[in-house]
Design an enzyme around this catalytic site. Structure first.
Site, PDB file in Angstrom:
ATOM      1  N   GLY A 164       5.081  14.339  41.247  1.00 44.95           N
ATOM      2  CA  GLY A 164       5.178  12.793  41.069  1.00 44.95           C
ATOM      3  C   GLY A 164       6.151  12.263  41.990  1.00 44.95           C
ATOM      4  N   GLY A 165       6.069  12.438  43.083  1.00 45.08           N
ATOM      5  CA  GLY A 165       6.813  12.081  44.560  1.00 45.08           C
ATOM      6  C   GLY A 165       6.770  10.914  45.090  1.00 45.08           C
ATOM      7  N   ASP A 167      -3.542  15.476  39.263  1.00 43.12           N
ATOM      8  CA  ASP A 167      -3.058  15.466  37.927  1.00 43.12           C
ATOM      9  C   ASP A 167      -2.253  16.589  37.545  1.00 43.12           C
ATOM     10  OD1 ASP A 167      -2.432  15.146  35.241  1.00 43.12           O
ATOM     11  OD2 ASP A 167      -4.142  13.964  34.836  1.00 43.12           O
ATOM     12  N   ASN A 207       9.066  17.122  38.844  1.00 35.53           N
ATOM     13  CA  ASN A 207       9.592  16.025  38.473  1.00 35.53           C
ATOM     14  C   ASN A 207       8.733  15.190  37.292  1.00 35.53           C
ATOM     15  OD1 ASN A 207      11.030  13.173  38.745  1.00 35.53           O
ATOM     16  ND2 ASN A 207       8.912  12.639  39.587  1.00 35.53           N
ATOM     17  N   SER A 228      15.308  15.859  30.950  1.00 35.01           N
ATOM     18  CA  SER A 228      16.074  14.457  30.423  1.00 35.01           C
ATOM     19  C   SER A 228      17.197  14.921  29.627  1.00 35.01           C
ATOM     20  CB  SER A 228      14.991  13.843  29.379  1.00 35.01           C
ATOM     21  OG  SER A 228      15.908  12.904  28.816  1.00 35.01           O
ATOM     22  N   TYR A 243       9.145  14.885  22.344  1.00 31.97           N
ATOM     23  CA  TYR A 243       9.423  14.505  23.523  1.00 31.97           C
ATOM     24  C   TYR A 243      10.782  15.277  23.714  1.00 31.97           C
ATOM     25  CZ  TYR A 243      11.651  11.865  27.601  1.00 31.97           C
ATOM     26  OH  TYR A 243      12.256  11.784  28.513  1.00 31.97           O
ATOM     27  N   ALA A 297      11.996  17.738  22.277  1.00 31.17           N
ATOM     28  CA  ALA A 297      11.390  19.208  22.111  1.00 31.17           C
ATOM     29  C   ALA A 297      11.115  19.738  23.425  1.00 31.17           C
ATOM     30  CB  ALA A 297      10.953  19.508  20.977  1.00 31.17           C
ATOM     31  N   LYS A 306      11.491  18.125  26.310  1.00 31.85           N
ATOM     32  CA  LYS A 306      12.205  18.438  27.525  1.00 31.85           C
ATOM     33  C   LYS A 306      13.281  19.437  27.159  1.00 31.85           C
ATOM     34  CE  LYS A 306      11.103  14.546  29.662  1.00 31.85           C
ATOM     35  NZ  LYS A 306      10.826  14.772  31.191  1.00 31.85           N
TER      36      LYS A 306
END
Ligand SMILES: NC(=O)c1ccc[n+]([C@@H]2O[C@H](COP(=O)([O-])OP(=O)(O)OC[C@H]3O[C@@H](n4cnc5c(N)ncnc54)[C@H](O)[C@@H]3O)[C@@H](O)[C@H]2O)c1
Length: 285
Positions: free
Chosen positions: A28-29, A78, A105, A158, A171, A173, A175
């Site tokens: 995801g750079g 992906d 990321n 996060s 979400y 959980a 993270k």
């Protein structure tokens, strides 16, 4: 007096080139936090291999890096797809058998769903983007890191995985699982020369949270919520990632660092009786 003959730490060298010559993979750079990490790492001399689902943002990052005199390449995949990831990893490893830095990321909170409305499909989607992608890309590159003598893995999760989060327990959980994966992988990889640490961002201005400027918008909110009185910038995250990726943090492993302007320390959430829910935007602010 006893003389101790301790091994000396590796010198840092040029403090403006903290990753000189190291191969850094950033998932995801292309844009957002990952885009900032790619650009900063390249500025510090890394050979950056960007894996992103979106060719336009990945190519834009590569153009920016090349224009600034850095080295980067874009790979479209992906990260939720094991076959695609393996294919891209094979391409990267055929040119660079030893990856020294991996930044996991990729992740997303969307769609934000209350648990009562969630379904097995939505749980699976949260798992795929926030946890599977991290584990899968780690699996693709870890042997190359070990055979090259070690390296650093930086997992972006996060702050919601590090504190109670009322928005979406799935979400939160996922993270938290990413944060735990970081600490536990660090323990098993230490003897292989690999350090593993996590970063827990709180709200940071990226395309993923572009709703902030429209639906939230109040400067007072950030004054009340974040002790530093502002939202995060992608660079705030990237600078901590640089620290964790480089030898500056040679004795740091197994940690998760909230990069949140102090919100974790300040709890960050308020209950609004008028709205009958937890909110980060108390009425009247
Ligand atoms: N921005 C925030 O406020 C915030 C807060 C907490 C945690 N985070 C976490 O930080 C990380 C980065 O967030 P961001 O806000 O920069 O996100 P973003 O959506 O702005 O950018 C994500 C990047 O990843 C790419 N991407 C998305 N899905 C992908 C996939 N399946 N495979 C490969 N590439 C993919 C996108 O094209 C983009 O380049 C995520 O893990 C996110 O959960 C962000």
């Amino acid at each position: 007096m006893t003389e101790f003959n301790y091994p000396q730490p590796t010198p840092i060298g040029d403090w403006n080139r903290l990753l000189e010559g190291r191969v850094a993979v950033v998932t995801g750079g292309g844009t957002g936090i990952g885009g900032s990490i790619s650009r900063l790492f390249a500025q510090h001399g890394a050979i950056v291999e960007i894996i992103d689902i979106d060719p336009s943002v990945a190519n834009e990052a590569v153009s920016d890096i090349n224009a600034a005199g850095g080295i980067a390449r874009a790979h479209v995949a992906d990260c939720r797809d094991w076959e695609q990831l393996q294919g891209v990893a094979a391409t990267i490893l055929s040119d660079h058998p030893h990856v020294q830095v991996l930044v996991n990321n990729v992740g997303d909170y969307r769609p934000l769903e209350r648990f009562r409305k969630s379904s097995p499909d939505s749980w699976k989607a949260m798992y795929d983007i926030n946890f599977f992608a991290m584990v899968a890309s780690t699996k693709c590159f870890i042997e190359s890191m070990i055979s090259g003598g070690g390296g650093s893995i930086v997992n972006i999760h996060s702050v919601e995985g590090m504190r109670g989060y009322p928005g979406d327990p799935i979400y939160g959980a996922m993270k938290a699982a990413s944060a735990k994966f970081s600490t536990d992988l660090a323990l098993s990889m230490g003897r292989n020369g690999i350090r593993v640490n996590g970063i827990g961002p709180d709200l940071t201005q990226t395309p993923q949270v572009d709703y902030i400027s429209t639906s939230v918008g109040s400067e007072h909110l950030w004054e009340a919520w974040a002790p530093v009185g502002r939202l995060g910038w992608p660079e705030d995250q990237a600078r901590v990632a640089l620290f964790l990726a480089s030898d500056l943090s040679a004795y740091v492993t197994g940690h998760n660092i909230p990069v949140d302007g102090g919100t974790k320390a300040g709890a960050g959430w308020f209950y609004s009786p008028a709205e009958e829910r937890f909110t980060n935007r108390p009425k009247g602010l």
